[in-house]
Motif scaffolding. Structure first.
Motif, PDB file in Angstrom:
ATOM      1  N   UNK A  81      28.007  55.993  45.064  1.00 44.10           N
ATOM      2  CA  UNK A  81      28.020  56.875  46.233  1.00 44.10           C
ATOM      3  C   UNK A  81      27.875  58.320  45.774  1.00 44.10           C
ATOM      4  N   UNK A  82      27.270  59.146  46.616  1.00 46.83           N
ATOM      5  CA  UNK A  82      27.057  60.542  46.235  1.00 46.83           C
ATOM      6  C   UNK A  82      27.124  61.474  47.426  1.00 46.83           C
ATOM      7  N   UNK A  83      27.553  62.700  47.157  1.00 47.68           N
ATOM      8  CA  UNK A  83      27.458  63.807  48.104  1.00 47.68           C
ATOM      9  C   UNK A  83      26.623  64.887  47.426  1.00 47.68           C
ATOM     10  N   UNK A 136      38.073  57.007  49.661  1.00 49.41           N
ATOM     11  CA  UNK A 136      37.554  55.693  50.037  1.00 49.41           C
ATOM     12  C   UNK A 136      36.946  54.932  48.865  1.00 49.41           C
ATOM     13  N   UNK A 137      37.066  55.466  47.679  1.00 46.42           N
ATOM     14  CA  UNK A 137      36.519  54.795  46.500  1.00 46.42           C
ATOM     15  C   UNK A 137      37.484  53.724  46.005  1.00 46.42           C
ATOM     16  N   UNK A 138      36.937  52.758  45.285  1.00 43.06           N
ATOM     17  CA  UNK A 138      37.752  51.694  44.695  1.00 43.06           C
ATOM     18  C   UNK A 138      37.344  51.538  43.234  1.00 43.06           C
ATOM     19  N   UNK A 139      38.195  50.899  42.483  1.00 41.31           N
ATOM     20  CA  UNK A 139      37.950  50.699  41.058  1.00 41.31           C
ATOM     21  C   UNK A 139      36.572  50.093  40.844  1.00 41.31           C
ATOM     22  N   UNK A 140      35.820  50.674  39.914  1.00 42.22           N
ATOM     23  CA  UNK A 140      34.475  50.204  39.616  1.00 42.22           C
ATOM     24  C   UNK A 140      33.382  51.016  40.288  1.00 42.22           C
ATOM     25  N   UNK A 141      33.752  51.874  41.259  1.00 39.89           N
ATOM     26  CA  UNK A 141      32.753  52.721  41.919  1.00 39.89           C
ATOM     27  C   UNK A 141      32.264  53.819  40.976  1.00 39.89           C
TER      28      UNK A 141
END
Length: 281
Positions: free
Chosen positions: A3-5, A69-74
């Motif tokens: 994911x990116x901003x 909202x991130x999870x491990x591995x993101x």
């Protein structure tokens, strides 16, 4: 998930020709977004904020959402192209407590800048096992610029510095920082030669377009105004499809900037072990 901003600001408030506008930041944002797709990011997971949408509230809101909202591995990316500045960190007791680097959102004149302390407050909530690349193509302080014609397709006459001059009070403190006992020593060592900067305990990798005591430039690159750092960062990532370790990417960017005579040296900060790991991993 990746994911990116991506934030790019050419037009600073007021909207139109009256603000301290830049020319290459939207081009940078477009290039970064397309490069991330080549490196495996799904377009639906890339949020882009430009010009009047890149307000202080929006930038912080989307960054908080990205982190929370991130999870491990993101694998996460926060990219900013625009003006930077430095401000005095003044406590509630009006004592000077160091100097903060800051980025300038579209509405910085009314809403304020986003300081490194603001970023630390958000990034401090990053979950273990989440990879984050923070990429800044802006400058924190100004020095002279060097213009050289090396026969490349680079028109230095269009160069612009991505730096907002500090307000009077900040400029005053910056000028007399070394003489004021109440100001703590710089949180970062000033480097004058190229080096990876290991930072113990850091939970992300910071890619800075220039060192704290330098400017970051934009100029005409083969007919398009671009940030010099972002141009080379994306070019190298595209050539490798993102299959490159951080220390190699850092070195190749430095070589490319030096070859074109740019008056800046990129700086990369992370945990020592991360330098030998692939970016986005």
């Amino acid at each position: 998930m990746k994911k990116a901003i991506i934030v790019g600001i050419n037009d600073y408030a007021p909207i139109g020709l009256d603000g301290p506008d830049l020319n290459g930041c939207i081009n940078d944002a477009r290039d970064m977004a397309n490069t991330l797709v080549i490196c495996g990011f799904n377009p639906s997971q890339i949020k882009i904020l430009t010009n009047q949408n890149a307000t202080r509230v929006n930038i912080l809101k989307y960054l908080k959402s990205l982190v929370n909202n991130s999870v491990k591995g993101d694998s996460l990316v926060f990219y900013y192209s625009g003006h930077g500045t430095r401000v005095a960190n003044i406590g509630t007791d009006l004592e000077i407590d160091g100097l903060d680097e800051a980025i300038c959102p579209h509405d910085y004149a009314s809403a304020g800048v986003i300081r490194d302390d603001d970023f630390k407050a958000v990034l401090g909530k990053l979950k273990a096992g989440v990879n984050l690349e923070v990429i800044f193509d802006c400058c924190h302080s100004g020095t002279g610029t060097r213009k050289m014609d090396l026969g490349l397709e680079i028109d230095m006459s269009f160069e612009a510095v991505r730096f907002i001059p500090p307000m009077l009070e900040d400029e005053f403190y910056l000028t007399y920082a070394s003489e004021m006992s109440s100001i703590k020593t710089s949180k970062k060592t000033e480097f004058t030669t190229k080096a990876l900067v290991p930072v113990s305990g850091i939970n992300h990798t910071l890619w800075a377009a220039s060192k704290d005591n330098q400017v970051s430039m934009e100029g005409n690159m083969s007919g398009q105004i671009r940030g010099y750092f972002t141009y080379h960062f994306c070019k190298i990532l595209r050539a490798t499809n993102g299959n490159i370790v951080r220390k190699t990417l850092d070195k190749q960017i430095a070589i490319a900037l030096a070859a074109m005579g740019a008056a800046q040296i990129n700086q990369t900060e992370s945990m020592t072990a991360e330098f030998s790991q692939k970016i986005f991993s």
